[in-house]
Design a protein around this motif. Sequence first.
Motif, mmCIF file in Angstrom:
data_model
loop_
_atom_site.group_PDB
_atom_site.id
_atom_site.type_symbol
_atom_site.label_atom_id
_atom_site.label_comp_id
_atom_site.label_asym_id
_atom_site.label_seq_id
_atom_site.Cartn_x
_atom_site.Cartn_y
_atom_site.Cartn_z
ATOM 1 N N GLN A 3 -4.841 9.587 -12.491
ATOM 2 C CA GLN A 3 -4.349 9.618 -13.878
ATOM 3 C C GLN A 3 -2.848 9.889 -13.893
ATOM 4 O OE1 GLN A 3 -6.333 9.429 -16.777
ATOM 5 N NE2 GLN A 3 -8.066 8.869 -15.468
ATOM 6 N N LEU A 4 -2.104 8.985 -14.524
ATOM 7 C CA LEU A 4 -0.646 9.167 -14.632
ATOM 8 C C LEU A 4 -0.253 9.074 -16.098
ATOM 9 C CD1 LEU A 4 0.326 6.632 -11.811
ATOM 10 C CD2 LEU A 4 0.408 9.114 -11.599
ATOM 11 N N GLN A 5 0.853 9.740 -16.435
ATOM 12 C CA GLN A 5 1.310 9.661 -17.828
ATOM 13 C C GLN A 5 1.780 8.247 -18.152
ATOM 14 O OE1 GLN A 5 4.202 12.814 -18.182
ATOM 15 N NE2 GLN A 5 2.652 14.220 -18.967
ATOM 16 N N THR A 6 2.366 7.616 -17.168
ATOM 17 C CA THR A 6 2.842 6.236 -17.367
ATOM 18 C C THR A 6 2.761 5.486 -16.054
ATOM 19 O OG1 THR A 6 4.769 4.874 -17.882
ATOM 20 C CG2 THR A 6 5.212 7.041 -16.966
ATOM 21 N N ASP A 7 2.657 4.150 -16.132
ATOM 22 C CA ASP A 7 2.693 3.370 -14.885
ATOM 23 C C ASP A 7 3.998 2.583 -14.794
ATOM 24 O OD1 ASP A 7 2.365 1.414 -16.770
ATOM 25 O OD2 ASP A 7 0.521 0.573 -15.929
ATOM 26 N N SER A 8 4.946 2.907 -15.694
ATOM 27 C CA SER A 8 6.175 2.101 -15.698
ATOM 28 C C SER A 8 7.169 2.563 -14.628
ATOM 29 C CB SER A 8 6.822 2.097 -17.075
ATOM 30 O OG SER A 8 7.131 3.391 -17.438
ATOM 31 N N CYS A 9 8.070 1.643 -14.293
ATOM 32 C CA CYS A 9 9.069 1.861 -13.238
ATOM 33 C C CYS A 9 9.941 3.078 -13.552
ATOM 34 C CB CYS A 9 9.933 0.599 -13.124
ATOM 35 S SG CYS A 9 11.412 0.817 -12.131
ATOM 36 N N PRO A 10 10.042 4.044 -12.629
ATOM 37 C CA PRO A 10 10.856 5.233 -12.903
ATOM 38 C C PRO A 10 12.356 4.945 -12.960
ATOM 39 C CG PRO A 10 9.952 5.329 -10.684
ATOM 40 C CD PRO A 10 9.369 4.115 -11.327
ATOM 41 N N LEU A 11 12.772 3.769 -12.490
ATOM 42 C CA LEU A 11 14.200 3.447 -12.501
ATOM 43 C C LEU A 11 14.623 2.832 -13.836
ATOM 44 C CD1 LEU A 11 14.750 1.915 -8.931
ATOM 45 C CD2 LEU A 11 14.495 4.296 -9.628
ATOM 46 N N CYS A 12 13.839 1.871 -14.341
ATOM 47 C CA CYS A 12 14.247 1.186 -15.569
ATOM 48 C C CYS A 12 13.304 1.447 -16.741
ATOM 49 C CB CYS A 12 14.366 -0.323 -15.336
ATOM 50 S SG CYS A 12 12.767 -1.121 -15.047
ATOM 51 N N ARG A 59 0.813 -1.224 0.000
ATOM 52 C CA ARG A 59 0.000 0.000 0.000
ATOM 53 C C ARG A 59 0.838 1.262 0.000
ATOM 54 N NH1 ARG A 59 -4.615 -2.350 3.969
ATOM 55 N NH2 ARG A 59 -5.259 -3.919 2.493
ATOM 56 N N ILE A 60 2.001 1.242 -0.638
ATOM 57 C CA ILE A 60 2.739 2.493 -0.790
ATOM 58 C C ILE A 60 2.398 3.060 -2.179
ATOM 59 C CG2 ILE A 60 4.593 1.901 0.820
ATOM 60 C CD1 ILE A 60 6.316 1.269 -1.685
ATOM 61 N N PRO A 61 2.554 4.362 -2.361
ATOM 62 C CA PRO A 61 2.090 4.971 -3.619
ATOM 63 C C PRO A 61 2.986 4.692 -4.832
ATOM 64 C CG PRO A 61 2.978 6.655 -2.166
ATOM 65 C CD PRO A 61 2.995 5.377 -1.381
ATOM 66 N N THR A 62 3.092 3.445 -5.221
ATOM 67 C CA THR A 62 3.777 3.129 -6.478
ATOM 68 C C THR A 62 2.857 3.576 -7.618
ATOM 69 O OG1 THR A 62 2.733 0.975 -6.556
ATOM 70 C CG2 THR A 62 4.894 1.076 -5.515
ATOM 71 N N ARG A 63 3.397 3.657 -8.810
ATOM 72 C CA ARG A 63 2.559 4.090 -9.935
ATOM 73 C C ARG A 63 1.393 3.124 -10.165
ATOM 74 N NH1 ARG A 63 7.280 6.323 -14.089
ATOM 75 N NH2 ARG A 63 7.129 8.478 -13.371
ATOM 76 N N GLN A 64 1.660 1.839 -9.979
ATOM 77 C CA GLN A 64 0.587 0.865 -10.184
ATOM 78 C C GLN A 64 -0.532 1.071 -9.150
ATOM 79 O OE1 GLN A 64 -0.142 -2.209 -8.306
ATOM 80 N NE2 GLN A 64 -1.502 -3.100 -9.827
ATOM 81 N N ASN A 65 -0.138 1.285 -7.884
ATOM 82 C CA ASN A 65 -1.146 1.499 -6.839
ATOM 83 C C ASN A 65 -1.947 2.771 -7.082
ATOM 84 O OD1 ASN A 65 -0.808 -0.793 -5.347
ATOM 85 N ND2 ASN A 65 0.650 0.100 -3.906
ATOM 86 N N ARG A 89 10.988 -0.308 -17.781
ATOM 87 C CA ARG A 89 10.676 -1.526 -18.551
ATOM 88 C C ARG A 89 9.388 -2.222 -18.129
ATOM 89 N NH1 ARG A 89 16.646 -4.024 -18.435
ATOM 90 N NH2 ARG A 89 17.621 -2.557 -19.871
ATOM 91 N N GLU A 90 9.043 -2.125 -16.857
ATOM 92 C CA GLU A 90 7.853 -2.850 -16.378
ATOM 93 C C GLU A 90 6.997 -1.928 -15.518
ATOM 94 O OE1 GLU A 90 8.462 -6.730 -14.581
ATOM 95 O OE2 GLU A 90 10.342 -6.914 -15.696
ATOM 96 N N VAL A 91 5.767 -2.391 -15.234
ATOM 97 C CA VAL A 91 4.869 -1.625 -14.364
ATOM 98 C C VAL A 91 5.509 -1.503 -12.986
ATOM 99 C CG1 VAL A 91 2.599 -1.636 -13.230
ATOM 100 C CG2 VAL A 91 2.826 -2.421 -15.603
ATOM 101 N N GLU A 92 5.403 -0.314 -12.409
ATOM 102 C CA GLU A 92 6.013 -0.133 -11.094
ATOM 103 C C GLU A 92 5.100 -0.668 -9.999
ATOM 104 O OE1 GLU A 92 8.063 3.286 -8.289
ATOM 105 O OE2 GLU A 92 6.054 3.587 -9.085
ATOM 106 N N GLU A 131 6.764 -5.229 -5.866
ATOM 107 C CA GLU A 131 7.549 -6.410 -6.209
ATOM 108 C C GLU A 131 8.632 -6.048 -7.229
ATOM 109 O OE1 GLU A 131 6.709 -9.111 -4.502
ATOM 110 O OE2 GLU A 131 8.288 -10.307 -5.372
ATOM 111 N N HIS A 132 8.234 -5.280 -8.232
ATOM 112 C CA HIS A 132 9.203 -4.900 -9.258
ATOM 113 C C HIS A 132 10.273 -3.966 -8.679
ATOM 114 C CE1 HIS A 132 10.980 -3.771 -13.060
ATOM 115 N NE2 HIS A 132 10.993 -2.545 -12.565
ATOM 116 N N LEU A 133 9.812 -2.895 -8.040
ATOM 117 C CA LEU A 133 10.743 -1.858 -7.590
ATOM 118 C C LEU A 133 11.797 -2.385 -6.621
ATOM 119 C CD1 LEU A 133 11.335 1.222 -7.686
ATOM 120 C CD2 LEU A 133 9.825 1.461 -5.722
#
Length: 268
Positions: A138-147, A125-131, A149-152, A155-157
Amino acid sequence: MYTINSMFPDLFIFERNRSCFIVDRYTPNSSDGRLWNWSWLESPIINSRLSDKVTKLQNLVRNYEFSSGRDKWIWVGDSTGIFTVKSMRAVLDEKLNGNVVGQSIWCKWLPIKINCFLWRLFLRRIPTRQNLGSRGIQLQTDSCPLCGREVETEEHLFYVCEKSKEIWRWVERWCDINSGNHSSLDQIVVNLIECAKSKKQRKMIEALIGSILWFTWKARNDVMFNNKRFSWEAVMVDSQAMLFTWIKCRSKCNIDWSRWGCNPLALF
Ligand SMILES: [Zn+2]
């Protein structure tokens, strides 16, 4: 809490004095051990369904010894009957059976804000882009800000992302432990904690895990909001230095910086 009202509502409506106690309705030490003196508005016994309920209620308290003192709350999670956060945590740990250890990490060596962060993180329940996206933001993207490549997700981050993955390898090298096989964030946390050989070592590993997750999150926020570059080495340096300070100030352990740098587990 169980009351006649919650367990036997059909009988409760017949009770003349609804504030009475069960002990008011029976007298012990009669010839059969129990003498019931109900005071119904009208007798529910005439109805066979309610008659069964009266019997059920009487059976329920048949072997119970009522005292004349006031009722009081008793914590059943501890033999003393007194509630403590520690005993609550022990109950939760036992129920969780070590599968989701992270949910019950609450390390006194870490600042409260980090413990709260960990609690939320392991509940996902932390504010990741996916959450944020799944809650309608509304977000411009839900992908990981580090890489990118994948939804943030959490687990990914903190586990899958190539950019942050190296931090776990560093933990193993620094503490000279091997987390074995794992395929998720929860699993690596459990495995690392199981490497502890004493209670203090467990506390140290929990604190270290908490600290690297916190500084990874902070570094991720710096990438998002301060246009900084992510560096796992910086996460490592921050964790190493701040954890030393926190343990030095918050625990009774007398730790030495030069030995701390070699292998912190050896100090506990
Ligand atoms: Zn990533």
